[in-house]
Design a protein around this motif. Structure first.
Motif, PDB file in Angstrom:
ATOM      1  N   PHE A  67      10.994  10.178-119.849  1.00 17.70           N
ATOM      2  CA  PHE A  67      10.654   8.772-120.060  1.00 17.70           C
ATOM      3  C   PHE A  67       9.146   8.650-120.253  1.00 17.70           C
ATOM      4  CE2 PHE A  67      14.571   8.780-117.540  1.00 17.70           C
ATOM      5  CZ  PHE A  67      15.383   8.060-118.397  1.00 17.70           C
ATOM      6  N   VAL A  68       8.765   8.006-121.328  1.00 16.45           N
ATOM      7  CA  VAL A  68       7.360   7.898-121.694  1.00 16.45           C
ATOM      8  C   VAL A  68       6.844   6.502-121.356  1.00 16.45           C
ATOM      9  CG1 VAL A  68       5.686   8.107-123.558  1.00 16.45           C
ATOM     10  CG2 VAL A  68       7.734   9.557-123.552  1.00 16.45           C
ATOM     11  N   ASP A  69       5.928   6.451-120.395  1.00 10.58           N
ATOM     12  CA  ASP A  69       5.322   5.190-119.971  1.00 10.58           C
ATOM     13  C   ASP A  69       4.062   4.959-120.799  1.00 10.58           C
ATOM     14  OD1 ASP A  69       4.876   2.893-118.584  1.00 10.58           O
ATOM     15  OD2 ASP A  69       4.334   3.851-116.686  1.00 10.58           O
ATOM     16  N   THR A  70       3.977   3.799-121.420  1.00  9.73           N
ATOM     17  CA  THR A  70       2.827   3.484-122.274  1.00  9.73           C
ATOM     18  C   THR A  70       2.031   2.322-121.685  1.00  9.73           C
ATOM     19  OG1 THR A  70       4.099   1.920-123.624  1.00  9.73           O
ATOM     20  CG2 THR A  70       4.081   4.228-124.328  1.00  9.73           C
ATOM     21  N   PRO A  71       0.738   2.257-121.963  1.00  9.35           N
ATOM     22  CA  PRO A  71      -0.059   1.106-121.507  1.00  9.35           C
ATOM     23  C   PRO A  71       0.366  -0.155-122.247  1.00  9.35           C
ATOM     24  CG  PRO A  71      -1.369   2.508-122.939  1.00  9.35           C
ATOM     25  CD  PRO A  71      -0.078   3.242-122.694  1.00  9.35           C
ATOM     26  N   GLY A  72       0.262  -1.296-121.579  1.00  9.55           N
ATOM     27  CA  GLY A  72       0.625  -2.559-122.217  1.00  9.55           C
ATOM     28  C   GLY A  72      -0.291  -2.870-123.381  1.00  9.55           C
ATOM     29  N   PHE A  73       0.267  -3.451-124.438  1.00  7.99           N
ATOM     30  CA  PHE A  73      -0.533  -3.743-125.626  1.00  7.99           C
ATOM     31  C   PHE A  73      -1.610  -4.779-125.348  1.00  7.99           C
ATOM     32  CE2 PHE A  73       2.693  -1.494-128.012  1.00  7.99           C
ATOM     33  CZ  PHE A  73       1.951  -0.922-129.015  1.00  7.99           C
ATOM     34  N   ASN A  74      -1.423  -5.617-124.336  1.00  8.43           N
ATOM     35  CA  ASN A  74      -2.476  -6.566-123.972  1.00  8.43           C
ATOM     36  C   ASN A  74      -3.081  -6.157-122.634  1.00  8.43           C
ATOM     37  OD1 ASN A  74      -0.166  -7.126-122.504  1.00  8.43           O
ATOM     38  ND2 ASN A  74      -0.555  -9.325-122.416  1.00  8.43           N
ATOM     39  N   ALA A  75      -3.298  -4.828-122.464  1.00 11.50           N
ATOM     40  CA  ALA A  75      -3.794  -4.276-121.215  1.00 11.50           C
ATOM     41  C   ALA A  75      -5.101  -4.932-120.791  1.00 11.50           C
ATOM     42  CB  ALA A  75      -4.002  -2.767-121.349  1.00 11.50           C
ATOM     43  N   THR A  76      -5.224  -5.163-119.482  1.00 15.19           N
ATOM     44  CA  THR A  76      -6.372  -5.886-118.956  1.00 15.19           C
ATOM     45  C   THR A  76      -7.675  -5.143-119.177  1.00 15.19           C
ATOM     46  OG1 THR A  76      -4.924  -6.782-117.265  1.00 15.19           O
ATOM     47  CG2 THR A  76      -7.281  -7.016-116.898  1.00 15.19           C
ATOM     48  N   TYR A  77      -7.680  -3.828-118.953  1.00 12.45           N
ATOM     49  CA  TYR A  77      -8.912  -3.059-119.023  1.00 12.45           C
ATOM     50  C   TYR A  77      -9.028  -2.231-120.311  1.00 12.45           C
ATOM     51  CZ  TYR A  77      -9.188  -4.317-114.109  1.00 12.45           C
ATOM     52  OH  TYR A  77      -9.247  -5.028-112.934  1.00 12.45           O
ATOM     53  N   SER A  78      -8.196  -2.468-121.246  1.00 13.50           N
ATOM     54  CA  SER A  78      -8.271  -1.736-122.516  1.00 13.50           C
ATOM     55  C   SER A  78      -8.136  -2.714-123.660  1.00 13.50           C
ATOM     56  CB  SER A  78      -7.151  -0.694-122.601  1.00 13.50           C
ATOM     57  OG  SER A  78      -7.248   0.238-121.557  1.00 13.50           O
ATOM     58  N   SER A  79      -8.871  -2.472-124.717  1.00 14.47           N
ATOM     59  CA  SER A  79      -8.735  -3.331-125.881  1.00 14.47           C
ATOM     60  C   SER A  79      -7.410  -3.030-126.569  1.00 14.47           C
ATOM     61  CB  SER A  79      -9.894  -3.090-126.854  1.00 14.47           C
ATOM     62  OG  SER A  79      -9.783  -1.805-127.432  1.00 14.47           O
ATOM     63  N   GLN A  80      -6.943  -3.982-127.360  1.00 10.78           N
ATOM     64  CA  GLN A  80      -5.728  -3.770-128.126  1.00 10.78           C
ATOM     65  C   GLN A  80      -5.864  -2.533-129.000  1.00 10.78           C
ATOM     66  OE1 GLN A  80      -2.787  -5.308-128.362  1.00 10.78           O
ATOM     67  NE2 GLN A  80      -2.971  -7.454-127.852  1.00 10.78           N
ATOM     68  N   LYS A  81      -7.004  -2.367-129.608  1.00  9.09           N
ATOM     69  CA  LYS A  81      -7.229  -1.237-130.496  1.00  9.09           C
ATOM     70  C   LYS A  81      -7.147   0.086-129.737  1.00  9.09           C
ATOM     71  CE  LYS A  81     -10.221   1.891-132.403  1.00  9.09           C
ATOM     72  NZ  LYS A  81     -11.047   2.922-131.700  1.00  9.09           N
ATOM     73  N   ALA A  82      -7.763   0.151-128.552  1.00  7.07           N
ATOM     74  CA  ALA A  82      -7.760   1.383-127.768  1.00  7.07           C
ATOM     75  C   ALA A  82      -6.356   1.753-127.329  1.00  7.07           C
ATOM     76  CB  ALA A  82      -8.683   1.241-126.560  1.00  7.07           C
ATOM     77  N   VAL A  83      -5.584   0.753-126.912  1.00 10.02           N
ATOM     78  CA  VAL A  83      -4.202   0.996-126.489  1.00 10.02           C
ATOM     79  C   VAL A  83      -3.375   1.496-127.667  1.00 10.02           C
ATOM     80  CG1 VAL A  83      -2.081  -0.136-125.715  1.00 10.02           C
ATOM     81  CG2 VAL A  83      -4.250  -0.625-124.574  1.00 10.02           C
ATOM     82  N   PHE A  84      -3.518   0.836-128.809  1.00  2.83           N
ATOM     83  CA  PHE A  84      -2.775   1.226-129.998  1.00  2.83           C
ATOM     84  C   PHE A  84      -3.124   2.654-130.417  1.00  2.83           C
ATOM     85  CE2 PHE A  84      -2.370   0.899-134.790  1.00  2.83           C
ATOM     86  CZ  PHE A  84      -0.988   1.032-134.789  1.00  2.83           C
ATOM     87  N   GLU A  85      -4.408   2.989-130.381  1.00  4.32           N
ATOM     88  CA  GLU A  85      -4.834   4.343-130.733  1.00  4.32           C
ATOM     89  C   GLU A  85      -4.242   5.381-129.789  1.00  4.32           C
ATOM     90  OE1 GLU A  85      -9.058   4.733-130.965  1.00  4.32           O
ATOM     91  OE2 GLU A  85      -9.078   4.346-133.124  1.00  4.32           O
ATOM     92  N   ARG A  86      -4.217   5.069-128.487  1.00  2.04           N
ATOM     93  CA  ARG A  86      -3.683   5.996-127.494  1.00  2.04           C
ATOM     94  C   ARG A  86      -2.219   6.298-127.768  1.00  2.04           C
ATOM     95  NH1 ARG A  86      -5.684   2.978-122.990  1.00  2.04           N
ATOM     96  NH2 ARG A  86      -7.845   3.626-123.051  1.00  2.04           N
ATOM     97  N   ILE A  87      -1.458   5.234-127.991  1.00  2.00           N
ATOM     98  CA  ILE A  87      -0.032   5.397-128.242  1.00  2.00           C
ATOM     99  C   ILE A  87       0.200   6.134-129.557  1.00  2.00           C
ATOM    100  CG2 ILE A  87       2.115   4.146-128.711  1.00  2.00           C
ATOM    101  CD1 ILE A  87       1.103   1.953-126.799  1.00  2.00           C
TER     102      ILE A  87
END
Length: 243
Positions: A67-87
């Protein structure tokens, strides 16, 4: 970040399921219910507790699951762009290095919340990341059905669920996605996973675009959607970040 060459991803028989959603929607809690791992601090609140893409392997019914846990797209401490790039980086690596395909994608959403712009944006990006051709591998899961406020006013929760089906989720449901309810128990979580079945695995649209088509991230379907959905005040930032 866990990559495909990590020991947790090395097995000849595995069912890979990604869990996505917005911050506080219950992604980590859903995985905790499956794997019996200790909940992260903040897992029941609105603070983003998953800062990276993490793979959790476990066995159930004689089968090995990841099971792959991903950061929320509207993560509090990460920008949308950073989260999207990570995923995107993790998805490209799983596909390019090991050709791992997904048995399913679970998208979580709190049933206690009304529709808002940030959640609509997150869902649209996720939907374009997945692609309609593998929508049958998607389960749209509403969470928080065990909350007292839901028990005391079930009709409001059911009305919200119907509105999601008829409006925001309509296109993906029409392409084959199914809706589920999570009642915050292990049995409920495993029931959702097992109803995905084991007949088919599929690569996601973003994986194929990044690896097979060699598209830059900003030119992928999800990347363009993220840029399009951004408020005008953020468009200059996205231009700088995506080049």
């Amino acid at each position: 970040m866990c990559y495909p060459n990590h020991p947790s991803c090395k097995t000849t028989s595995r069912w890979l399921t990604s869990v996505m959603g917005t911050t506080g929607s219950g992604m980590s809690n859903f995985i905790n219910a499956l794997t019996n791992m200790r909940p992260e601090d903040g897992a029941h609140g609105y603070i983003s507790c998953t800062a990276d893409v993490i793979a959790y392997p476990c066995y159930h019914g004689g089968q090995r699951y990841i099971f792959v846990d991903t950061p929320g797209f509207n993560a509090t401490y990460s920008s949308q762009k950073a989260v999207f790039e990570r995923i995107a980086k993790w998805l490209a690596a799983t596909y390019q290095e090991s050709r791992l395909q997904f048995n399913g994608v679970i998208y979580t959403r709190r049933i206690t919340e009304t529709l808002c712009r940030s959640e609509r944006t997150s869902f649209r990006v996720c939907a374009h990341l997945i692609g309609n051709d593998v929508a049958d591998r998607v389960r749209l899961v509403t969470t928080m059905w065990d909350e007292p406020e839901v028990h005391s006013d079930t009709s409001t929760a059911e009305n919200r669920e119907n509105k999601l089906k008829e409006e925001q989720w309509e296109s993906l449901i029409g392409a084959g996605a199914m809706c589920e309810r999570f009642f915050n128990t292990s049995d409920s979580a495993w029931g959702i996973v097992q109803r995905l079945g084991v007949e088919r695995k599929a690569s996601l649209l973003l994986q194929r675009e990044l690896v097979d088509m060699r598209k830059p991230l900003k030119q992928t379907t999800a990347g363009m959607r993220l840029h399009k959905e951004s408020p005008s005040s953020l468009r200059g930032l996205f231009r700088r970040l995506f080049g």
